[in-house]
Design a protein around this motif. Sequence first.
Motif, PDB file in Angstrom:
ATOM      1  N   LEU A  24       0.831  -1.207   0.000  1.00 39.46           N
ATOM      2  CA  LEU A  24       0.000   0.000   0.000  1.00 39.46           C
ATOM      3  C   LEU A  24       0.866   1.259   0.000  1.00 39.46           C
ATOM      4  CD1 LEU A  24      -2.953   0.747  -0.044  1.00 39.46           C
ATOM      5  CD2 LEU A  24      -2.943   0.799   2.451  1.00 39.46           C
ATOM      6  N   THR A  25       1.977   1.213   0.746  1.00 37.57           N
ATOM      7  CA  THR A  25       2.873   2.374   0.800  1.00 37.57           C
ATOM      8  C   THR A  25       3.453   2.692  -0.569  1.00 37.57           C
ATOM      9  OG1 THR A  25       3.457   1.855   3.084  1.00 37.57           O
ATOM     10  CG2 THR A  25       4.957   3.308   1.883  1.00 37.57           C
ATOM     11  N   ASN A  26       3.685   1.642  -1.378  1.00 37.08           N
ATOM     12  CA  ASN A  26       4.306   1.831  -2.680  1.00 37.08           C
ATOM     13  C   ASN A  26       3.305   1.778  -3.836  1.00 37.08           C
ATOM     14  OD1 ASN A  26       7.481   1.657  -2.216  1.00 37.08           O
ATOM     15  ND2 ASN A  26       6.526   0.185  -0.837  1.00 37.08           N
ATOM     16  N   GLU A  27       2.015   1.945  -3.529  1.00 35.22           N
ATOM     17  CA  GLU A  27       1.039   1.857  -4.626  1.00 35.22           C
ATOM     18  C   GLU A  27       1.280   2.998  -5.623  1.00 35.22           C
ATOM     19  OE1 GLU A  27      -1.685   3.780  -5.442  1.00 35.22           O
ATOM     20  OE2 GLU A  27      -1.579   5.281  -3.862  1.00 35.22           O
ATOM     21  N   PRO A  28       1.200   2.698  -6.921  1.00 34.33           N
ATOM     22  CA  PRO A  28       1.683   3.627  -7.953  1.00 34.33           C
ATOM     23  C   PRO A  28       0.800   4.834  -8.233  1.00 34.33           C
ATOM     24  CG  PRO A  28       0.765   1.660  -8.977  1.00 34.33           C
ATOM     25  CD  PRO A  28       0.757   1.410  -7.496  1.00 34.33           C
ATOM     26  N   SER A  29      -0.514   4.755  -7.987  1.00 33.31           N
ATOM     27  CA  SER A  29      -1.400   5.844  -8.412  1.00 33.31           C
ATOM     28  C   SER A  29      -1.387   7.026  -7.461  1.00 33.31           C
ATOM     29  CB  SER A  29      -2.836   5.318  -8.557  1.00 33.31           C
ATOM     30  OG  SER A  29      -3.321   4.878  -7.293  1.00 33.31           O
ATOM     31  N   GLY A  30      -0.980   6.803  -6.226  1.00 29.11           N
ATOM     32  CA  GLY A  30      -0.941   7.889  -5.254  1.00 29.11           C
ATOM     33  C   GLY A  30      -2.277   8.207  -4.615  1.00 29.11           C
ATOM     34  N   ASP A  31      -3.325   7.387  -4.879  1.00 27.11           N
ATOM     35  CA  ASP A  31      -4.646   7.666  -4.321  1.00 27.11           C
ATOM     36  C   ASP A  31      -4.913   6.882  -3.038  1.00 27.11           C
ATOM     37  OD1 ASP A  31      -4.884   5.117  -5.295  1.00 27.11           O
ATOM     38  OD2 ASP A  31      -6.594   5.525  -6.617  1.00 27.11           O
ATOM     39  N   ILE A  76      -5.603  -5.019  -7.862  1.00 26.44           N
ATOM     40  CA  ILE A  76      -4.849  -6.179  -8.333  1.00 26.44           C
ATOM     41  C   ILE A  76      -4.152  -5.874  -9.654  1.00 26.44           C
ATOM     42  CG2 ILE A  76      -6.872  -7.164  -9.470  1.00 26.44           C
ATOM     43  CD1 ILE A  76      -3.993  -9.095  -7.757  1.00 26.44           C
ATOM     44  N   ASP A  77      -4.767  -5.051 -10.491  1.00 31.19           N
ATOM     45  CA  ASP A  77      -4.137  -4.685 -11.762  1.00 31.19           C
ATOM     46  C   ASP A  77      -2.891  -3.841 -11.531  1.00 31.19           C
ATOM     47  OD1 ASP A  77      -5.998  -6.069 -13.258  1.00 31.19           O
ATOM     48  OD2 ASP A  77      -7.313  -4.332 -13.523  1.00 31.19           O
ATOM     49  N   GLU A  78      -2.957  -2.940 -10.547  1.00 30.18           N
ATOM     50  CA  GLU A  78      -1.779  -2.119 -10.231  1.00 30.18           C
ATOM     51  C   GLU A  78      -0.650  -2.989  -9.685  1.00 30.18           C
ATOM     52  OE1 GLU A  78      -3.665   2.248  -9.075  1.00 30.18           O
ATOM     53  OE2 GLU A  78      -3.598   0.655  -7.560  1.00 30.18           O
ATOM     54  N   LEU A  79      -0.990  -3.984  -8.882  1.00 28.22           N
ATOM     55  CA  LEU A  79       0.033  -4.883  -8.368  1.00 28.22           C
ATOM     56  C   LEU A  79       0.689  -5.654  -9.507  1.00 28.22           C
ATOM     57  CD1 LEU A  79       0.107  -6.967  -5.208  1.00 28.22           C
ATOM     58  CD2 LEU A  79       0.388  -8.186  -7.359  1.00 28.22           C
ATOM     59  N   ARG A  80      -0.108  -6.125 -10.458  1.00 31.35           N
ATOM     60  CA  ARG A  80       0.462  -6.849 -11.607  1.00 31.35           C
ATOM     61  C   ARG A  80       1.403  -5.946 -12.400  1.00 31.35           C
ATOM     62  NH1 ARG A  80      -5.020  -9.037 -12.276  1.00 31.35           N
ATOM     63  NH2 ARG A  80      -4.997 -11.275 -11.741  1.00 31.35           N
ATOM     64  N   THR A  81       1.037  -4.673 -12.558  1.00 29.77           N
ATOM     65  CA  THR A  81       1.891  -3.731 -13.292  1.00 29.77           C
ATOM     66  C   THR A  81       3.223  -3.548 -12.574  1.00 29.77           C
ATOM     67  OG1 THR A  81      -0.026  -2.562 -14.180  1.00 29.77           O
ATOM     68  CG2 THR A  81       2.076  -1.382 -14.168  1.00 29.77           C
ATOM     69  N   GLN A  82       3.174  -3.406 -11.236  1.00 26.17           N
ATOM     70  CA  GLN A  82       4.411  -3.262 -10.474  1.00 26.17           C
ATOM     71  C   GLN A  82       5.284  -4.499 -10.599  1.00 26.17           C
ATOM     72  OE1 GLN A  82       2.567  -2.177  -6.615  1.00 26.17           O
ATOM     73  NE2 GLN A  82       4.010  -0.476  -6.623  1.00 26.17           N
ATOM     74  N   ALA A  83       4.672  -5.667 -10.481  1.00 25.22           N
ATOM     75  CA  ALA A  83       5.428  -6.918 -10.579  1.00 25.22           C
ATOM     76  C   ALA A  83       6.052  -7.069 -11.962  1.00 25.22           C
ATOM     77  CB  ALA A  83       4.526  -8.096 -10.267  1.00 25.22           C
ATOM     78  N   ASP A  84       5.331  -6.649 -12.980  1.00 31.29           N
ATOM     79  CA  ASP A  84       5.846  -6.714 -14.347  1.00 31.29           C
ATOM     80  C   ASP A  84       7.074  -5.818 -14.509  1.00 31.29           C
ATOM     81  OD1 ASP A  84       5.136  -7.648 -17.243  1.00 31.29           O
ATOM     82  OD2 ASP A  84       5.535  -5.491 -17.422  1.00 31.29           O
ATOM     83  N   ARG A  85       7.025  -4.616 -13.933  1.00 31.26           N
ATOM     84  CA  ARG A  85       8.165  -3.706 -13.997  1.00 31.26           C
ATOM     85  C   ARG A  85       9.365  -4.273 -13.246  1.00 31.26           C
ATOM     86  NH1 ARG A  85       4.939   1.912 -12.568  1.00 31.26           N
ATOM     87  NH2 ARG A  85       3.937   2.212 -14.612  1.00 31.26           N
TER      88      ARG A  85
END
Length: 601
Positions: free
Chosen positions: A163-170, A175-184
């Motif tokens: 949650l601290t590192n969630e990409p959107s800042g909201d 789950i889609d945001e987590l997949r994007t982070q894992a992909d990066r």
Amino acid sequence: MKTLTMMLCHTILGMCSFAHAQTPPNVTELINKLPEEMMRALTHSQRYEEYMSQMVQMFPHDTKKIDKDYVQIRKTLQEASLRAQRVQYVLSMDMNNDGEVTRDEMKQSCAINSGNHCNGINEILTTVDGNNDQKITYQEMRTLSKDDLRMVEHQHATLHTLLTNEPSGDGVLTIDELRTQADRAFALVDTDHDRLISEDEKRVWEVVYNKYQRIREAKIPDFVLDPQDELHVVGIYNAASQSSEGQPAAAEVPVRVNRPNQKVTLLLTSYHPVRWKIQAEKGTTISKIFFGAHDLKRTEIFVNDEPFKSAHPINVHYAYDIKGINFRTMLRSVKASTQRDKIESFHGSYAAPAEGFTISELSDDPELRYDRLKVAAPNALPALTISGSLEGQYGEYKISGALVKKLPHQLQKSVYVADEKKYYALGDDGIAVFDEEGVQETTLPLSLDVPEPSHPSTLAYNPKDKTLVFFTLGGNFYSYHMPSKKWSVVKLEHLDISSLYYDSATGGYVAVVEHRPSFLLHLDQKGTLIKREPVDFAKFQGIYDIFDVGNRPMELAVIPFADYYVYVAGSMQRVYVADSMQRVYVQNRKTGDVQLAFAAE
């Protein structure tokens, strides 16, 4: 000087110059934004699909998004569940049904249940019986122990990190945001984009990530200085070991501070706990005192005979010698925590002198600066190439650290024979022969005419008589004559050799004694010692940064060229060197002048 790995530039970005490459901000920023669990999981070889599946499993299955409220509710429910389990367990021993459980009831229950509860009686009373009256009330049953709370916190730490590192800042992670982070994260390591983390990619990443972790962990949150304060450091292993009568001395270390009209912050480090007795002379202001020790609780600090209430215990490495990795580690913490490049003075000793230490002036010793190494520019270095492992990647390198050619990790400790276009490396059954792609073709088996080698050194090749040679523990000199295919061994002077290279200038070899390389050994082609050449390490800036002078031995390889010696301090032959710093030096054989060609922190 590079703070992450130069291989990050080469394999991940493909855009950095090697000699003075700095950590690219976008890569550092990317690592900072990715959850630690994702980074840590990348140290295991795996396919893309396996990694993504592992990352998705971190996301709760009972929701499509998580936020702070969701995490708090999960924690509250788990704590409630633990309380219910505790109440049920304890009440199962309530023999008289009065809602309280005494020690006698626990013993009776233990006897009736054939010992099922016996092992837990003392633990229950210790952790649950808050008023120590040898019985447990209903309220005490519901009280969770510190261990329970730590367990709950640990189980939810991953969600906090995500949650601290969630990409959107909201403040919401899907789950889609987590997949994007894992992909990066996976793409950061999978540099050839084949959806598989190879052994070589894993090694490079481990070096990158371990160095990143070391830099991040060096920062101590409570280690904060006032801008106008001087920072003076005192370091010891322990107080004076004996008094003048031969009896154990008191663990007191006097420190006299005489800095009139100055505000002073002290950093006091030791291994054993001591009583620091600070004497501040007239006009000297002791602003803050930070201290570090293996046993922080027993350390005591007095200023002008009064307990100093503003002393701050911190997790900093002790250092009693300005030479060595311990001092370098301490300086790294100073730099990371205070943003200061230097300290004003250092006073240290293994055992504190009976008279203690006196801080009275500023020091201009360059060793007190963190960023004091001066790496030579690549165009100022001779055009020499060496083979080995620098920061996790095995290959051929310019001495500036620039990678010329990657080599498979199985070629470590190998020598290249140009006439045959083959690599030769020591194996379990003899000398393994590899083609230029690292594929093993055959083995030159060890003859029964020679004993089985014990702890062999690196392999060297003499192109004049086409002989492969190596030393073993105790000074046995093995040789394999390639034209005749014959082995031989000669017992020489009792020397444990760790580095052995052919010397084209003499037709013999240059060797280094294991662990304590204070001189070079010059050997003839039969391995006989010709002379010892002293090494003046005072010319090698930063060489003491990478080993503990008292405990941790130096790993050194010396590669001779016609006009130069190249020294690689830190492991050159191991492929995996994520835990060690490295230095590469070049020395002119005629003048003795030394240049620092490469430095990795």
